[in-house]
Design an enzyme around this catalytic site. Structure first.
Site, PDB file in Angstrom:
ATOM      1  N   ASN A   9     -43.645 -40.858 -34.773  1.00  0.00           N
ATOM      2  CA  ASN A   9     -44.904 -40.714 -35.488  1.00  0.00           C
ATOM      3  C   ASN A   9     -45.141 -41.821 -36.522  1.00  0.00           C
ATOM      4  O   ASN A   9     -46.103 -41.757 -37.277  1.00  0.00           O
ATOM      5  CB  ASN A   9     -45.009 -39.329 -36.137  1.00  0.00           C
ATOM      6  CG  ASN A   9     -43.963 -39.091 -37.197  1.00  0.00           C
ATOM      7  OD1 ASN A   9     -42.951 -39.776 -37.229  1.00  0.00           O
ATOM      8  ND2 ASN A   9     -44.176 -38.114 -38.045  1.00  0.00           N
ATOM      9  N   CYS A  10     -44.299 -42.842 -36.538  1.00  0.00           N
ATOM     10  CA  CYS A  10     -44.464 -43.993 -37.430  1.00  0.00           C
ATOM     11  C   CYS A  10     -45.509 -44.945 -36.833  1.00  0.00           C
ATOM     12  O   CYS A  10     -45.397 -45.347 -35.663  1.00  0.00           O
ATOM     13  CB  CYS A  10     -43.130 -44.708 -37.593  1.00  0.00           C
ATOM     14  SG  CYS A  10     -43.211 -46.281 -38.474  1.00  0.00           S
ATOM     15  N   ASP A  11     -46.508 -45.296 -37.611  1.00  0.00           N
ATOM     16  CA  ASP A  11     -47.566 -46.191 -37.131  1.00  0.00           C
ATOM     17  C   ASP A  11     -47.017 -47.525 -36.640  1.00  0.00           C
ATOM     18  O   ASP A  11     -47.453 -48.042 -35.610  1.00  0.00           O
ATOM     19  CB  ASP A  11     -48.606 -46.446 -38.224  1.00  0.00           C
ATOM     20  CG  ASP A  11     -49.446 -45.218 -38.528  1.00  0.00           C
ATOM     21  OD1 ASP A  11     -49.524 -44.313 -37.672  1.00  0.00           O
ATOM     22  OD2 ASP A  11     -50.023 -45.169 -39.629  1.00  0.00           O
ATOM     23  N   ARG A  14     -45.343 -47.069 -33.258  1.00  0.00           N
ATOM     24  CA  ARG A  14     -46.360 -46.919 -32.198  1.00  0.00           C
ATOM     25  C   ARG A  14     -46.996 -48.268 -31.871  1.00  0.00           C
ATOM     26  O   ARG A  14     -47.214 -48.597 -30.694  1.00  0.00           O
ATOM     27  CB  ARG A  14     -47.424 -45.906 -32.627  1.00  0.00           C
ATOM     28  CG  ARG A  14     -46.937 -44.477 -32.558  1.00  0.00           C
ATOM     29  CD  ARG A  14     -48.081 -43.479 -32.602  1.00  0.00           C
ATOM     30  NE  ARG A  14     -48.861 -43.587 -33.813  1.00  0.00           N
ATOM     31  CZ  ARG A  14     -48.873 -42.688 -34.784  1.00  0.00           C
ATOM     32  NH1 ARG A  14     -48.144 -41.608 -34.681  1.00  0.00           N
ATOM     33  NH2 ARG A  14     -49.633 -42.861 -35.858  1.00  0.00           N
TER      34      ARG A  14
END
Length: 117
Positions: A9-11, A14
């Site tokens: 879920n880390c930008d 991703r």
């Protein structure tokens, strides 16, 4: 096969996965939270890149560590890798493993060089 270490879920993780997919580079995500990470692997990273690069001192995970754990991270060595294994979100993301070399943080230019694209 490139292994991308981080949390799903880390930008930045991703964004990294999208970059490798767009370049057609086979990759897989190793999620610290879901898959865990062992101290021996982290110790190798610390030996290779050093704590100043690997440890994210800006995030809340680091700020929430005890003073004792922060001091252990400053000293480095096997004990520091144990602290990071217990608190993997303190590791700067992503760690990209090309097999023979690892990079830390988002770095398209370096990845292009290492992947030959």
């Amino acid at each position: 096969m490139v292994t991308i270490y981080g949390i799903k879920n880390c930008d930045t993780v991703r964004k990294t996965l999208k970059w490798f997919d767009a370049k057609g580079i086979e990759n897989k995500l190793h999620d610290f939270r879901a898959d865990g990470i062992d101290a021996k692997t982290i110790e190798g990273w610390l030996d290779e890149v050093g704590g100043k690069i690997l440890i994210n001192k800006r995030g809340p995970s680091y700020r929430n560590l005890s003073d004792e754990d922060k001091a252990t991270l400053e000293q480095g060595g096997p004990e520091a890798s144990k602290v990071l294994a217990a608190n993997p979100t303190v590791i700067k993301r992503p760690v990209v493993d090309f097999g023979t070399i690892r990079t830390v943080a988002y770095d398209e230019a370096r990845w292009s060089e290492l992947a030959g694209v």
